[in-house]
Every structure is written in structure tokens, then in C-alpha cells.
Design an enzyme around this catalytic site. Structure first.
Site, PDB file in Angstrom:
ATOM      1  N   SER A 143       0.859  -1.190   0.000  1.00 53.53           N
ATOM      2  CA  SER A 143       0.000   0.000   0.000  1.00 53.53           C
ATOM      3  C   SER A 143       0.887   1.228   0.000  1.00 53.53           C
ATOM      4  O   SER A 143       2.016   1.185   0.510  1.00 53.53           O
ATOM      5  CB  SER A 143      -0.869   0.008   1.261  1.00 53.53           C
ATOM      6  OG  SER A 143      -1.508   1.257   1.417  1.00 53.53           O
ATOM      7  N   TYR A 156      -1.660  -0.422  10.268  1.00 51.99           N
ATOM      8  CA  TYR A 156      -1.771  -0.687   8.829  1.00 51.99           C
ATOM      9  C   TYR A 156      -0.449  -0.351   8.135  1.00 51.99           C
ATOM     10  O   TYR A 156       0.087  -1.153   7.367  1.00 51.99           O
ATOM     11  CB  TYR A 156      -2.908   0.152   8.246  1.00 51.99           C
ATOM     12  CG  TYR A 156      -3.241  -0.180   6.802  1.00 51.99           C
ATOM     13  CD1 TYR A 156      -3.986  -1.318   6.494  1.00 51.99           C
ATOM     14  CD2 TYR A 156      -2.830   0.634   5.764  1.00 51.99           C
ATOM     15  CE1 TYR A 156      -4.298  -1.629   5.181  1.00 51.99           C
ATOM     16  CE2 TYR A 156      -3.137   0.328   4.444  1.00 51.99           C
ATOM     17  CZ  TYR A 156      -3.872  -0.798   4.157  1.00 51.99           C
ATOM     18  OH  TYR A 156      -4.177  -1.110   2.847  1.00 51.99           O
TER      19      TYR A 156
HETATM   20  N1  LIG Z   1      -8.823  -0.139  -1.140  1.00 46.54           N
HETATM   21  C1  LIG Z   1      -7.716   0.572  -1.118  1.00 46.54           C
HETATM   22  O1  LIG Z   1      -7.711   1.812  -1.278  1.00 46.54           O
HETATM   23  C2  LIG Z   1      -6.394  -0.119  -0.899  1.00 46.54           C
HETATM   24  C3  LIG Z   1      -5.230   0.641  -1.068  1.00 46.54           C
HETATM   25  C4  LIG Z   1      -3.994   0.031  -0.880  1.00 46.54           C
HETATM   26  C5  LIG Z   1      -3.942  -1.312  -0.518  1.00 46.54           C
HETATM   27  N2  LIG Z   1      -5.102  -2.017  -0.356  1.00 46.54           N
HETATM   28  C6  LIG Z   1      -4.976  -3.426   0.027  1.00 46.54           C
HETATM   29  O2  LIG Z   1      -5.625  -4.212  -0.948  1.00 46.54           O
HETATM   30  C7  LIG Z   1      -6.061  -5.438  -0.354  1.00 46.54           C
HETATM   31  C8  LIG Z   1      -7.524  -5.680  -0.694  1.00 46.54           C
HETATM   32  O3  LIG Z   1      -8.302  -4.652  -0.106  1.00 46.54           O
HETATM   33  P1  LIG Z   1      -9.712  -4.206  -0.680  1.00 46.54           P
HETATM   34  O4  LIG Z   1      -9.674  -2.734  -0.805  1.00 46.54           O
HETATM   35  O5  LIG Z   1     -10.074  -5.045  -1.848  1.00 46.54           O
HETATM   36  O6  LIG Z   1     -10.605  -4.523   0.607  1.00 46.54           O
HETATM   37  P2  LIG Z   1     -11.919  -5.405   0.810  1.00 46.54           P
HETATM   38  O7  LIG Z   1     -12.332  -5.108   2.211  1.00 46.54           O
HETATM   39  O8  LIG Z   1     -12.883  -5.160  -0.299  1.00 46.54           O
HETATM   40  O9  LIG Z   1     -11.381  -6.911   0.705  1.00 46.54           O
HETATM   41  C9  LIG Z   1     -10.592  -7.499   1.705  1.00 46.54           C
HETATM   42  C10 LIG Z   1     -10.905  -8.983   1.739  1.00 46.54           C
HETATM   43  O10 LIG Z   1     -10.014  -9.614   2.706  1.00 46.54           O
HETATM   44  C11 LIG Z   1     -10.774 -10.586   3.388  1.00 46.54           C
HETATM   45  N3  LIG Z   1     -10.164 -10.905   4.692  1.00 46.54           N
HETATM   46  C12 LIG Z   1     -10.028 -10.090   5.762  1.00 46.54           C
HETATM   47  N4  LIG Z   1      -9.471 -10.753   6.785  1.00 46.54           N
HETATM   48  C13 LIG Z   1      -9.241 -12.009   6.343  1.00 46.54           C
HETATM   49  C14 LIG Z   1      -8.682 -13.172   6.955  1.00 46.54           C
HETATM   50  N5  LIG Z   1      -8.244 -13.176   8.225  1.00 46.54           N
HETATM   51  N6  LIG Z   1      -8.589 -14.311   6.217  1.00 46.54           N
HETATM   52  C15 LIG Z   1      -9.040 -14.333   4.931  1.00 46.54           C
HETATM   53  N7  LIG Z   1      -9.582 -13.265   4.307  1.00 46.54           N
HETATM   54  C16 LIG Z   1      -9.685 -12.127   5.016  1.00 46.54           C
HETATM   55  C17 LIG Z   1     -12.150  -9.937   3.575  1.00 46.54           C
HETATM   56  O11 LIG Z   1     -13.148 -10.902   3.892  1.00 46.54           O
HETATM   57  C18 LIG Z   1     -12.339  -9.284   2.220  1.00 46.54           C
HETATM   58  O12 LIG Z   1     -12.998 -10.155   1.309  1.00 46.54           O
HETATM   59  C19 LIG Z   1      -5.781  -5.301   1.135  1.00 46.54           C
HETATM   60  O13 LIG Z   1      -4.562  -5.963   1.451  1.00 46.54           O
HETATM   61  C20 LIG Z   1      -5.645  -3.810   1.322  1.00 46.54           C
HETATM   62  O14 LIG Z   1      -4.853  -3.495   2.446  1.00 46.54           O
HETATM   63  C21 LIG Z   1      -6.319  -1.453  -0.536  1.00 46.54           C
END
Ligand SMILES: NC(=O)c1ccc[n+]([C@@H]2O[C@H](COP(=O)([O-])OP(=O)(O)OC[C@H]3O[C@@H](n4cnc5c(N)ncnc54)[C@H](O)[C@@H]3O)[C@@H](O)[C@H]2O)c1
Length: 252
Positions: A143, A156
Site C-alpha cells: 500500500s 496498517y
Molecule cells: N482499497 C484501497 O484503497 C487499498 C489501497 C492500498 C492497498 N489495499 C490493500 O488491498 C487489499 C484488498 O483490499 P480491498 O480494498 O479489496 O478490501 P476489501 O475489504 O474489499 O477486501 C478485503 C478482503 O479480505 C478478506 N479478509 C479479511 N481478513 C481475512 C482473513 N483473516 N482471512 C481471509 N480473508 C480475510 C475480507 O473478507 C475481504 O474479502 C488489502 O490488502 C488492502 O490493504 C487497498
């Protein structure tokens, strides 16, 4: 877009129930991979259904990526159904905001467990399959919060900084045996994670500005998913240990 670049390969995607994980599972399947969709959430079944409806092959595995036994069982479920995995996308993640000195130990532990220990456990379980196959590609999701200082997200930021170094550690240790590890580092992506953001009260918003893209742009989850697919493909054979920002330049 769809291609045949992963034809015959088995991929495992964590966080596949939602957001970037679902988009990654759909993209790898569209590119010909058989996909093990791994998540805690029941909505992982919908991802599998979407892939099958589009003519692809997928299975679901309910896995808590923080738990060693659950990870082992999930990898076994996927490989028994689809064959040994040579692609792994560690996408599952959680985000908790909080003013540093008021943030809870529980939130810190949770973010380290899901965001950092999760990719460690998953990679540790899948790498033996890759060693047997003599090839493999891992893509972790870091991230922008792991690339520069960001306010109000201590656990985070620390977990994502850890993902950067975990990626490099794997990349260097296995570079002679055909296993690559890279990370994508997104800025703001339009998913449920960013849709549910609740900033703590009374924060200094001037400290948050640094993280905001020009014109408040948010990308769609398909954009980091396409980068993940590229990094796992043969076209990226020379890319190893890289952490690639996809963030409208906010970390430039
Ligand atoms: N959305 C953003 O702006 C953004 C930016 C940078 C990085 N990210 C990273 O991208 C990745 C995906 O995030 P997203 O935005 O799609 O979020 P999201 O909340 O839509 O998806 C996250 C998924 O992770 C699953 N999850 C959480 N804890 C878990 C566990 N213990 N075991 C198995 N699954 C688990 C959740 O059920 C969910 O389906 C993450 O690692 C997040 O940190 C997101």
C-alpha cells in the site's frame, strides 16, 4: 480483456470475496488460470460463480489467513481440486484507523496478523508446490501507506511496510530456483475497505492530504488486478523483488 497466458496454471488468490481480491481472481481466470478463491467471507462463493459463469474454473476455500491450520487446509482444498499452485496473490487485508497513542492493541495485532502474517503463512504453504514445479510467482498487495509516512493508521502502515520486506526476502531467497515475488502498492481503490472509512474524531486533515490523489481520483479494483496479473505472467520474468506503485503518483 482475456488472454491464455495462464492456461493450465493453478492460482490461489486470498481476499477473493471482495474488492481487489475478487477482481484479481476474475482477471487470472479470464487469463486462463484455474483459481482457488480464498477468503473468510461467504461472498467468496459469488466470485467462484462469476468465474464459472464466464466459462472459467474455480473453487472456493474458507480460510482465515492468520491461522496456520486453516491456511494448510485451504491450500490442500485448492490443490486437491485444481492441482499444485504456481501463482499466489496475497490480497486479503484489513484497515483500522486510529490516533496513534489512542489506537488499540487489538487493532494493531489484527492488522499485523491479516496483512503481514497472512502473506507469510500463505507463501510458506504454497512455495513447496512451486519448488516441485520449478517455477512460481507471488504477488503481494502492499500500500502507499507502507511506502511513506501516513497519519492515523499505525498498524496498517507497519504491516504494509512489512509486506514490502517480506516480498523482497522471498524474491532474494528463491531467485535462483525460478520463484519470483513482487508487490503492488496501490493508493486509493474504490472498494468496501475505502467505502467504510471512519476517521477518528478531531484529526488534523492537513496530515491526511498527502494521501489524496489529484482530483480525489480513486481507481477501480480491476486496475491493481491487471498489474498483479502482469507481474505473475511470463512477460514479467525479469521483475523480481519489485514494489510497484499504482497510486496516481502520490508516492513519486
Ligand atoms: N482499497 C484501497 O484503497 C487499498 C489501497 C492500498 C492497498 N489495499 C490493500 O488491498 C487489499 C484488498 O483490499 P480491498 O480494498 O479489496 O478490501 P476489501 O475489504 O474489499 O477486501 C478485503 C478482503 O479480505 C478478506 N479478509 C479479511 N481478513 C481475512 C482473513 N483473516 N482471512 C481471509 N480473508 C480475510 C475480507 O473478507 C475481504 O474479502 C488489502 O490488502 C488492502 O490493504 C487497498
Amino acid at each position: 480483456m482475456s488472454t491464455t497466458r495462464f492456461e493450465g496454471a493453478t492460482a490461489i488468490v486470498t481476499g477473493a470475496a471482495s474488492g481487489i481480491g475478487r477482481a484479481t481472481a476474475l482477471r487470472l481466470a479470464a487469463d486462463g488460470a484455474k483459481v482457488g478463491c480464498v477468503d473468510l467471507a461467504d461472498a467468496v462463493d459469488e466470485t467462484v460463480e462469476l468465474i464459472r459463469n464466464a466459462g472459467g474454473t474455480a473453487v472456493a476455500a474458507r480460510v482465515n489467513v492468520t491461522d496456520e491450520q486453516s491456511v494448510a487446509a485451504g491450500v490442500e482444498t485448492v490443490t486437491a481440486a485444481l492441482g499444485p499452485a504456481t501463482i499466489l496473490a496475497n490480497v486479503a487485508g484489513v484497515l483500522r484507523f486510529g490516533i496513534f497513542h489512542e489506537s488499540s492493541v487489538e487493532d494493531f495485532d489484527l492488522q499485523i496478523a491479516v496483512n503481514l502474517k497472512g502473506p507469510f503463512l500463505m507463501s510458506r504453504a504454497v512455495i513447496p508446490h512451486m519448488l516441485e514445479a520449478g517455477k512460481g510467482a507471488i504477488a503481494n498487495v502492499a500500500s502507499s501507506a507502507g511506502m511513506f509516512g501516513q497519519a492515523y493508521m499505525p498498524g496498517y502502515a507497519a504491516s504494509k511496510g512489512g509486506v514490502v520486506m517480506l516480498t523482497r526476502a522471498i524474491a532474494w531467497e528463491y531467485h535462483k530456483v525460478g520463484i519470483r515475488a513482487n508487490a503492488v502498492s496501490p493508493g486509493g481503490v474504490d472498494t468496501s475497505m475505502t467505502g467504510q472509512v471512519e476517521f477518528p474524531k478531531d484529526i488534523d486533515f492537513s496530515l491526511v492530504k498527502k494521501t489524496v490523489a489529484p482530483n480525489y481520483q480513486m481507481m477501480q479494483p480491476e486496475e491493481p488486478a491487471a498489474l498483479i496479473a502482469y507481474l505473475c505472467s511470463g512477460e514479467a520474468a525479469a521483475i523480481n523483488g519489485a514494489v510497484i506503485p499504482i497510486d496516481y503518483g502520490i508516492t513519486a
